[in-house]
Design a protein around this motif. Structure first.
Motif, short mmCIF file in Angstrom:
data_model
loop_
_atom_site.label_atom_id
_atom_site.label_comp_id
_atom_site.label_asym_id
_atom_site.label_seq_id
_atom_site.Cartn_x
_atom_site.Cartn_y
_atom_site.Cartn_z
N ALA A 102 0.80 -1.19 -0.26
CA ALA A 102 -0.01 -0.18 0.02
C ALA A 102 0.77 1.23 0.02
CB ALA A 102 -0.98 0.05 1.09
N LEU A 128 2.43 2.41 2.35
CA LEU A 128 2.26 3.20 3.94
C LEU A 128 3.89 3.08 4.44
CD1 LEU A 128 -1.14 1.83 4.98
CD2 LEU A 128 -0.41 4.09 4.20
N ARG A 137 -0.67 4.01 -5.62
CA ARG A 137 -1.44 4.65 -4.51
C ARG A 137 -1.77 5.88 -4.91
NH1 ARG A 137 0.25 8.68 -0.75
NH2 ARG A 137 2.46 8.57 -1.37
N ARG A 162 -4.63 5.50 -6.96
CA ARG A 162 -5.81 4.86 -6.28
C ARG A 162 -6.16 3.69 -6.69
NH1 ARG A 162 -6.78 11.24 -6.43
NH2 ARG A 162 -6.40 11.82 -4.36
N TYR A 218 -5.83 0.93 -5.19
CA TYR A 218 -6.20 -0.12 -4.04
C TYR A 218 -7.12 0.61 -3.00
CZ TYR A 218 -2.81 1.91 -0.81
OH TYR A 218 -2.15 2.82 -0.28
N PHE A 259 -8.70 -1.32 7.54
CA PHE A 259 -7.91 -1.52 8.58
C PHE A 259 -8.49 -2.50 9.69
CE2 PHE A 259 -6.94 2.42 6.87
CZ PHE A 259 -5.16 2.45 6.78
N ALA A 286 -11.88 2.66 11.70
CA ALA A 286 -11.40 3.88 11.42
C ALA A 286 -12.35 4.99 10.72
CB ALA A 286 -9.98 3.85 10.47
N TYR A 303 -14.81 8.21 10.76
CA TYR A 303 -14.64 9.52 11.25
C TYR A 303 -15.84 9.78 11.77
CZ TYR A 303 -10.52 10.56 8.55
OH TYR A 303 -9.13 10.29 7.82
N ILE A 321 -12.25 13.43 -1.69
CA ILE A 321 -10.65 13.88 -1.83
C ILE A 321 -10.29 13.58 -3.40
CG2 ILE A 321 -8.29 12.72 -1.11
CD1 ILE A 321 -9.59 12.28 1.47
N MET A 322 -11.18 12.68 -4.18
CA MET A 322 -10.63 12.39 -5.39
C MET A 322 -11.56 13.58 -6.31
SD MET A 322 -11.03 8.46 -5.77
CE MET A 322 -10.20 7.50 -4.50
N LEU A 357 -4.19 5.30 12.23
CA LEU A 357 -5.08 4.61 11.27
C LEU A 357 -5.73 5.79 10.42
CD1 LEU A 357 -6.81 1.38 12.85
CD2 LEU A 357 -4.65 1.66 11.33
N GLN A 358 -6.40 6.75 11.18
CA GLN A 358 -7.34 7.70 10.65
C GLN A 358 -6.12 8.44 9.55
OE1 GLN A 358 -9.05 9.93 13.92
NE2 GLN A 358 -10.91 8.95 13.64
N LEU A 359 -4.96 8.68 10.04
CA LEU A 359 -4.13 9.21 9.24
C LEU A 359 -3.44 8.34 8.06
CD1 LEU A 359 -2.04 11.20 11.94
CD2 LEU A 359 -3.18 12.37 10.13
N ASP A 360 -3.36 7.17 8.41
CA ASP A 360 -3.02 6.09 7.14
C ASP A 360 -3.91 6.12 6.22
OD1 ASP A 360 -0.35 5.22 8.21
OD2 ASP A 360 -1.19 3.65 9.04
N LEU A 361 -5.20 6.27 6.63
CA LEU A 361 -6.47 6.15 5.65
C LEU A 361 -6.45 7.35 4.71
CD1 LEU A 361 -9.06 4.59 5.33
CD2 LEU A 361 -10.20 6.42 6.29
N MET A 362 -5.90 8.45 5.22
CA MET A 362 -5.89 9.82 4.49
C MET A 362 -4.81 9.49 3.16
SD MET A 362 -7.99 12.21 4.33
CE MET A 362 -9.06 12.90 5.13
N ARG A 363 -3.67 8.77 3.66
CA ARG A 363 -2.46 8.56 2.80
C ARG A 363 -2.76 7.34 1.84
NH1 ARG A 363 3.07 8.65 2.28
NH2 ARG A 363 4.07 6.93 1.71
N THR A 364 -3.71 6.48 2.18
CA THR A 364 -3.98 5.48 1.12
C THR A 364 -4.90 6.18 0.10
OG1 THR A 364 -6.43 4.70 1.95
CG2 THR A 364 -4.10 3.71 2.95
N TYR A 365 -5.50 7.47 0.30
CA TYR A 365 -6.17 8.17 -0.80
C TYR A 365 -5.40 9.23 -1.24
CZ TYR A 365 -10.39 6.42 2.01
OH TYR A 365 -11.11 5.66 2.42
#
Lengths: 283, 312
Positions: free
Chosen positions: A74, A76, A95, A98, A100, A104, A108, A110, A125-126, B207-215
């Motif tokens: 990913a 990360l 990445r 986008r 994938y 988690f 997670a 919001y 975001i896109m 996790l919430q920050l990682d999520l943003m990175r995956t996007y």
């Protein structure tokens, strides 16, 4: 570490229609963390090839690097050695494209966003227009069986439903690859069975490629086409087991001799990797 | 069916008197009123104790044979007592709010409004500054390292020492009236907002920050879609502390300026001329004003949190 770090420029093989390249290809991949008490070999010489439309489970004890491998795919975390291609390019390119969706261990979500707006987050975001976001979110929520819950907030849902929202969020932008890091690990067994069935149906219907990290042998056998057995210290792949069960599966199958045979094979693989020896890991 | 429904609803709704009694017993009303009653009793007793020496002196000068009853009566009705009674203070407040036109220079509503307007301006400037500093510290490593000691040091300096300097310096460049007071308010109120927001903007979990990175979200998206909304529960408690400090700043700002208006000016003239009743009524008005300020922030908090669907 060998010196093959940056051998692979992000070449695009996508024109190569004759030879279908694997979706994920890792070659001698390794990753070393510098911890206070010396280097930790999270991944060591990992070679793995994942074809499109496969369902691949990574199984092994804590500390075997299965989550790390998923995070490398990913983008990360960056590997410290070897090479990895995702969809023919670097993980970073995948990445940025986008290509994938990531689910988690915890949902997670919001908490200040409603279910619908949580699913819409990646679409926002896109930069998709509102009407399309709404349609995609509704479709994704229907896919995980949560129609009618659009305007609820995360705290109003059970743990299993929250995790389904997070799966819908990963599906909403229609990625080719779904990366799942022990998504059902925190759920009770009954909920987990239901979600396994659900995920299986989803995979059959959408022809997604799924890479699925798990601790559970029955879960891995039930869901996968291939089971990658990993072992700790250093984190490495010890065996890749091809699942001979038919593609269409029911939960009842888990009591059949064929199923138990494959589960036995996985257990033997874990034993061969000494996964049961020092089973006194940190978690 | 409607005929049946009406008495059923009536049965379920308790009569107004019963609900008021229950509210008194279960809610915060009864404990709060009990404390208030205790304060008033102690206050009246304190007035007798503190005013007695001067009263006795006066009796003796006029050679009056006094009884305890007369003493109490006299201590509760002095023109310039050491400690005025709650009744005297309340009467003064009543006379200067309800019974006086708000345009009058002696109206407490007018003075409270003067103080409130510089409190509000200072609070808005201070909160905006506090948020900006926090955003900078969370995003720029150099600011994170260099700014925090100064932010803390700024609050270690007593405001009473700085306030006259701010007033004098700004007065020299032609800024008088509301602006210097608002700046003193801002100086005090930015601090809790900075501290709260630094914590709030760092509240998102990995996790919430990682999520943003995956996007592949950019920094602005991470800020507006994750860090800012995650910091809101931290923002409002900071704002409540901030607005209370802004009020203190506005009152302190009115003390050294020789200001003609504002609760601070009332406090100052009250203590200059020994007008203790005026002093106390300005004090009580300041306390009530603080209450109003905090209630305004709490109201804003409720509205924002309700719009976010936060659990009750």
């Amino acid at each position: 570490m060998d010196g093959r770090v940056a051998d692979h420029a992000p070449t695009d093989h996508r024109g190569d229609a004759a030879v279908p390249h694997p979706l994920v290809a890792a070659h001698d991949l390794s990753l070393v963390f510098d911890a206070a008490d010396g280097p930790v070999h999270a991944l060591s010489e990992v070679n793995l090839s994942i074809a499109r439309h496969d369902f691949v489970s990574l199984i092994g004890p804590s500390g075997c690097g299965k989550t790390t491998l998923l995070r490398v795919i990913a983008d990360l975390v960056k590997p410290t050695g070897g090479s990895i291609l995702v969809d023919g390019g670097t993980p970073e390119q995948a990445r940025l494209d986008r290509s994938y969706g990531y689910v988690f261990q915890a949902p997670a979500l919001y908490p200040w966003r409603s279910v619908r707006r949580n699913v819409e987050l990646p679409l926002e975001i896109m930069g998709l227009p509102a009407a399309r976001r709404r349609d995609s979110a509704r479709a994704a929520l229907a896919t995980v069986g949560l129609d009618g819950f659009e305007n609820k907030f995360p705290w109003q849902l059970s743990g299993g439903m929250q995790q389904r929202v997070s799966i819908a969020r990963a599906l909403g932008f229609e990625p080719e690859l779904l990366l799942m890091d022990e998504p059902f690990g925190a759920l009770d067994e009954i909920t987990r069975d239901g979600l396994n069935m659900h995920l299986h149906e989803l995979w059959k219907r959408t022809r997604l490629t799924v890479i699925f990290v798990t601790h559970s042998i029955p879960e891995a056998v039930f869901l996968s086409t291939h089971i990658v057995v990993m072992s700790p210290r250093p984190g490495r792949i010890t065996q890749v087991i091809e699942n001979t069960l038919p593609r269409d599966r029911e939960l009842d199958m888990r009591e059949t001799p064929d199923f138990l045979q494959i589960a036995h094979q996985v257990r033997e693989g874990l034993r061969a990797g000494h996964s049961y020896d020092g089973a006194t890991g940190p978690t | 069916m409607t005929e049946l429904a009406v008495p059923a609803t009536r049965l379920r709704t308790p009569p107004a008197g019963a609900s008021l009694a229950r509210q008194l017993v279960r809610g915060r009303t009864l404990p709060t009123l009990t404390v208030l009653a205790a304060i008033i009793v102690i206050w009246f007793a304190g007035a007798v104790y503190l005013n007695a020496p001067r009263t006795i002196e006066a009796f003796e000068r006029q050679e009056i044979a006094w009884t305890f009853g007369q003493l109490v009566e006299a201590t509760w009705s002095m023109e310039r007592p050491v400690l005025p009674t709650p009744a005297q203070v309340f009467a003064d407040i009543w006379a200067n709010t309800v019974e006086r036109s708000v345009t009058s220079r002696r109206s407490l509503v007018f003075h409270a409004w003067v103080t409130f307007s510089s409190t509000a301006v200072g609070f808005l400037i201070g909160s905006a500054l506090g948020v900006l500093i926090a955003v900078g510290m969370v995003h720029v490593r150099t600011l994170d390292r260099s700014l925090m000691p100064w932010v803390i040091a700024s609050q270690a300096v007593p405001i009473l020492a700085i306030a006259p300097m701010i007033v004098v310096v700004l007065g020299n460049i032609g800024l008088t009236g509301l602006v210097p007071k608002a700046i003193i308010s801002a100086y005090l109120s930015f601090f809790p907002v900075t501290i709260g927001m630094v914590k709030g903007l760092r509240a998102p979990d990995p996790l919430q920050l990682d999520l943003m990175r995956t996007y592949s979200a950019d920094r602005a998206q991470v800020f507006w879609k994750l860090r800012w909304p995650a910091s809101v529960p931290f923002l409002f408690p900071s704002l409540k502390v901030g607005i209370a400090l802004a009020l203190v700043g506005a009152i302190v700002g009115e003390l050294p300026t020789g200001a003609q208006a504002g609760l601070g000016a009332r406090l100052l003239t009250g203590s200059y001329f020994g007008q203790t009743v005026q002093l106390w009524s300005a004090l009580i008005m300041a306390a009530l004003l603080a209450l109003v300020c905090i209630l305004l922030v709490t109201l804003a908090e409720r509205l924002v949190l309700a719009a976010r669907g936060t659990p009750p």
